[in-house]
Motif scaffolding. Structure first.
Motif, PDB file in Angstrom:
ATOM      1  N   PRO A 152       5.987  -1.437   9.027  1.00  0.00           N
ATOM      2  CA  PRO A 152       5.144  -0.326   9.478  1.00  0.00           C
ATOM      3  C   PRO A 152       5.284   0.916   8.604  1.00  0.00           C
ATOM      4  O   PRO A 152       6.272   1.063   7.878  1.00  0.00           O
ATOM      5  N   PRO A 153       4.306   1.819   8.672  1.00  0.00           N
ATOM      6  CA  PRO A 153       4.336   3.031   7.846  1.00  0.00           C
ATOM      7  C   PRO A 153       5.649   3.796   7.993  1.00  0.00           C
ATOM      8  O   PRO A 153       6.160   3.985   9.091  1.00  0.00           O
ATOM      9  N   GLY A 154       6.195   4.201   6.839  1.00  0.00           N
ATOM     10  CA  GLY A 154       7.392   5.038   6.820  1.00  0.00           C
ATOM     11  C   GLY A 154       8.707   4.317   7.011  1.00  0.00           C
ATOM     12  O   GLY A 154       9.765   4.950   6.984  1.00  0.00           O
ATOM     13  N   MET A 155       8.713   3.003   7.175  1.00  0.00           N
ATOM     14  CA  MET A 155       9.963   2.270   7.401  1.00  0.00           C
ATOM     15  C   MET A 155      10.839   2.333   6.156  1.00  0.00           C
ATOM     16  O   MET A 155      10.370   2.179   5.037  1.00  0.00           O
ATOM     17  N   VAL A 156      12.132   2.556   6.344  1.00  0.00           N
ATOM     18  CA  VAL A 156      13.105   2.572   5.255  1.00  0.00           C
ATOM     19  C   VAL A 156      14.044   1.385   5.454  1.00  0.00           C
ATOM     20  O   VAL A 156      14.686   1.266   6.495  1.00  0.00           O
ATOM     21  N   VAL A 157      14.093   0.518   4.447  1.00  0.00           N
ATOM     22  CA  VAL A 157      14.923  -0.687   4.513  1.00  0.00           C
ATOM     23  C   VAL A 157      16.071  -0.515   3.528  1.00  0.00           C
ATOM     24  O   VAL A 157      15.849  -0.328   2.334  1.00  0.00           O
ATOM     25  N   PRO A 158      17.325  -0.579   4.014  1.00  0.00           N
ATOM     26  CA  PRO A 158      18.476  -0.405   3.111  1.00  0.00           C
ATOM     27  C   PRO A 158      18.606  -1.569   2.125  1.00  0.00           C
ATOM     28  O   PRO A 158      18.064  -2.653   2.347  1.00  0.00           O
TER      29      PRO A 158
ATOM     30  N   ILE B 146       0.854  -1.190   0.000  1.00  0.00           N
ATOM     31  CA  ILE B 146       0.000   0.000   0.000  1.00  0.00           C
ATOM     32  C   ILE B 146       0.890   1.239   0.000  1.00  0.00           C
ATOM     33  O   ILE B 146       1.575   1.515   0.980  1.00  0.00           O
ATOM     34  N   GLY B 147       0.903   1.976  -1.095  1.00  0.00           N
ATOM     35  CA  GLY B 147       1.636   3.237  -1.151  1.00  0.00           C
ATOM     36  C   GLY B 147       3.093   3.130  -0.768  1.00  0.00           C
ATOM     37  O   GLY B 147       3.625   3.980  -0.073  1.00  0.00           O
ATOM     38  N   ALA B 148       3.771   2.076  -1.225  1.00  0.00           N
ATOM     39  CA  ALA B 148       5.168   1.847  -0.872  1.00  0.00           C
ATOM     40  C   ALA B 148       6.041   1.866  -2.121  1.00  0.00           C
ATOM     41  O   ALA B 148       5.559   1.695  -3.235  1.00  0.00           O
ATOM     42  N   GLN B 149       7.325   2.066  -1.923  1.00  0.00           N
ATOM     43  CA  GLN B 149       8.319   2.055  -2.987  1.00  0.00           C
ATOM     44  C   GLN B 149       9.179   0.808  -2.796  1.00  0.00           C
ATOM     45  O   GLN B 149       9.865   0.687  -1.779  1.00  0.00           O
ATOM     46  N   VAL B 150       9.118  -0.110  -3.757  1.00  0.00           N
ATOM     47  CA  VAL B 150       9.845  -1.375  -3.660  1.00  0.00           C
ATOM     48  C   VAL B 150      10.923  -1.392  -4.731  1.00  0.00           C
ATOM     49  O   VAL B 150      10.645  -1.136  -5.902  1.00  0.00           O
ATOM     50  N   GLY B 151      12.137  -1.719  -4.340  1.00  0.00           N
ATOM     51  CA  GLY B 151      13.265  -1.724  -5.261  1.00  0.00           C
ATOM     52  C   GLY B 151      13.270  -2.909  -6.205  1.00  0.00           C
ATOM     53  O   GLY B 151      12.365  -3.746  -6.214  1.00  0.00           O
ATOM     54  N   ALA B 152      14.324  -3.006  -7.006  1.00  0.00           N
ATOM     55  CA  ALA B 152      14.499  -4.091  -7.973  1.00  0.00           C
ATOM     56  C   ALA B 152      15.064  -5.325  -7.292  1.00  0.00           C
ATOM     57  O   ALA B 152      15.738  -5.237  -6.261  1.00  0.00           O
ATOM     58  N   LEU B 153      14.767  -6.489  -7.879  1.00  0.00           N
ATOM     59  CA  LEU B 153      15.292  -7.783  -7.424  1.00  0.00           C
ATOM     60  C   LEU B 153      14.945  -8.092  -5.969  1.00  0.00           C
ATOM     61  O   LEU B 153      15.742  -8.673  -5.241  1.00  0.00           O
ATOM     62  N   CYS B 154      13.756  -7.703  -5.542  1.00  0.00           N
ATOM     63  CA  CYS B 154      13.294  -8.001  -4.181  1.00  0.00           C
ATOM     64  C   CYS B 154      12.441  -9.258  -4.196  1.00  0.00           C
ATOM     65  O   CYS B 154      11.812  -9.589  -5.192  1.00  0.00           O
ATOM     66  N   ASP B 155      12.423  -9.951  -3.075  1.00  0.00           N
ATOM     67  CA  ASP B 155      11.598 -11.146  -2.911  1.00  0.00           C
ATOM     68  C   ASP B 155      10.738 -10.929  -1.675  1.00  0.00           C
ATOM     69  O   ASP B 155      11.243 -10.938  -0.560  1.00  0.00           O
ATOM     70  N   ILE B 156       9.438 -10.697  -1.885  1.00  0.00           N
ATOM     71  CA  ILE B 156       8.517 -10.411  -0.788  1.00  0.00           C
ATOM     72  C   ILE B 156       7.680 -11.654  -0.547  1.00  0.00           C
ATOM     73  O   ILE B 156       6.967 -12.127  -1.439  1.00  0.00           O
ATOM     74  N   GLY B 157       7.771 -12.197   0.654  1.00  0.00           N
ATOM     75  CA  GLY B 157       7.104 -13.445   0.988  1.00  0.00           C
ATOM     76  C   GLY B 157       5.593 -13.330   1.059  1.00  0.00           C
ATOM     77  O   GLY B 157       5.025 -12.255   1.171  1.00  0.00           O
ATOM     78  N   GLY B 158       4.948 -14.484   0.993  1.00  0.00           N
ATOM     79  CA  GLY B 158       3.499 -14.561   1.050  1.00  0.00           C
ATOM     80  C   GLY B 158       2.946 -13.961   2.329  1.00  0.00           C
ATOM     81  O   GLY B 158       3.487 -14.165   3.411  1.00  0.00           O
ATOM     82  N   GLY B 159       1.858 -13.215   2.201  1.00  0.00           N
ATOM     83  CA  GLY B 159       1.205 -12.631   3.362  1.00  0.00           C
ATOM     84  C   GLY B 159       1.917 -11.438   3.962  1.00  0.00           C
ATOM     85  O   GLY B 159       1.483 -10.901   4.966  1.00  0.00           O
ATOM     86  N   ALA B 160       3.007 -10.992   3.350  1.00  0.00           N
ATOM     87  CA  ALA B 160       3.719  -9.818   3.855  1.00  0.00           C
ATOM     88  C   ALA B 160       2.905  -8.558   3.557  1.00  0.00           C
ATOM     89  O   ALA B 160       2.186  -8.492   2.566  1.00  0.00           O
ATOM     90  N   ILE B 161       3.013  -7.575   4.441  1.00  0.00           N
ATOM     91  CA  ILE B 161       2.284  -6.316   4.282  1.00  0.00           C
ATOM     92  C   ILE B 161       3.276  -5.163   4.347  1.00  0.00           C
ATOM     93  O   ILE B 161       4.011  -5.039   5.320  1.00  0.00           O
ATOM     94  N   LEU B 162       3.274  -4.321   3.311  1.00  0.00           N
ATOM     95  CA  LEU B 162       4.095  -3.117   3.285  1.00  0.00           C
ATOM     96  C   LEU B 162       3.149  -1.931   3.382  1.00  0.00           C
ATOM     97  O   LEU B 162       2.365  -1.684   2.470  1.00  0.00           O
ATOM     98  N   MET B 163       3.195  -1.221   4.494  1.00  0.00           N
ATOM     99  CA  MET B 163       2.280  -0.126   4.770  1.00  0.00           C
ATOM    100  C   MET B 163       2.706   1.144   4.030  1.00  0.00           C
ATOM    101  O   MET B 163       3.806   1.228   3.502  1.00  0.00           O
ATOM    102  N   PRO B 164       1.828   2.166   3.996  1.00  0.00           N
ATOM    103  CA  PRO B 164       2.141   3.405   3.273  1.00  0.00           C
ATOM    104  C   PRO B 164       3.454   4.043   3.720  1.00  0.00           C
ATOM    105  O   PRO B 164       3.770   4.080   4.909  1.00  0.00           O
ATOM    106  N   GLY B 165       4.198   4.523   2.737  1.00  0.00           N
ATOM    107  CA  GLY B 165       5.445   5.234   3.016  1.00  0.00           C
ATOM    108  C   GLY B 165       6.654   4.344   3.175  1.00  0.00           C
ATOM    109  O   GLY B 165       7.762   4.846   3.378  1.00  0.00           O
ATOM    110  N   VAL B 166       6.509   3.035   3.070  1.00  0.00           N
ATOM    111  CA  VAL B 166       7.654   2.129   3.181  1.00  0.00           C
ATOM    112  C   VAL B 166       8.536   2.286   1.946  1.00  0.00           C
ATOM    113  O   VAL B 166       8.043   2.411   0.826  1.00  0.00           O
ATOM    114  N   THR B 167       9.839   2.293   2.161  1.00  0.00           N
ATOM    115  CA  THR B 167      10.815   2.308   1.070  1.00  0.00           C
ATOM    116  C   THR B 167      11.704   1.094   1.248  1.00  0.00           C
ATOM    117  O   THR B 167      12.385   0.956   2.267  1.00  0.00           O
TER     118      THR B 167
END
Length: 145
Positions: free
Chosen positions: A73-79, A38-59
């Motif tokens: 959670p909302p606004g989390m930045v993952v390197p 939901i309203g998140a920015q996901v990079g290239a070559l990522c693997d997001i598991g089943g049932g995972a939730i990315l809240m608004p503002g996640v990078t």
């Protein structure tokens, strides 16, 4: 919503964006079954598991692995090159060589990116507005609709 080339969404995966919170999915990114972005920015070559939730503002940086059922959670930045698990999600470690080998296996041994522009999708891309495609003859029989 913007989506990169060769990205995949498995069954019941949902990607939602709004003009205030646009969503983008990078190239060669895999979203597992029942995952929600939901309203998140996901990079290239990522693997997001089943049932995972990315809240608004996640990078989420490039080459990240998000475990099944993880909630970011909302606004989390993952390197870049991070492994994230938990509710709420926490960065556990940097990708190992085994993790990179698994990503490489998922994409047929090719982790290169094509640098193609992201493809835009919106609610206006409805089936009623788009042609249904071409019907072809099979064993000399032509289909009728």
């Amino acid at each position: 919503m913007m989506m990169g080339a060769s990205s995949t969404l498995r069954e019941d995966a949902v990607v939602v964006g709004t003009p205030d919170r646009p969503t983008s999915i990078g190239e060669k990114t895999h979203l597992g079954p029942r995952s929600l972005v939901i309203g998140a920015q996901v990079g290239a070559l990522c693997d997001i598991g089943g049932g995972a939730i990315l809240m608004p503002g996640v990078t989420l940086g490039d080459r990240c692995v998000v475990g099944e059922g993880t909630v970011l959670p909302p606004g989390m930045v993952v390197p870049e090159q991070s492994v994230v698990f938990g509710r709420p999600g926490q960065v556990l470690r940097v990708l190992s060589s085994e993790d990179l080998a698994r990503l490489q296996q998922r994409w047929g041994g090719d982790l290169s990116l094509s640098s193609q522009p992201l493809t835009s999708f919106s609610a206006r891309d409805r089936a009623e507005d788009a042609p249904m495609g071409q019907l072809y003859a099979f064993r000399d029989r032509h289909p009728f609709v």
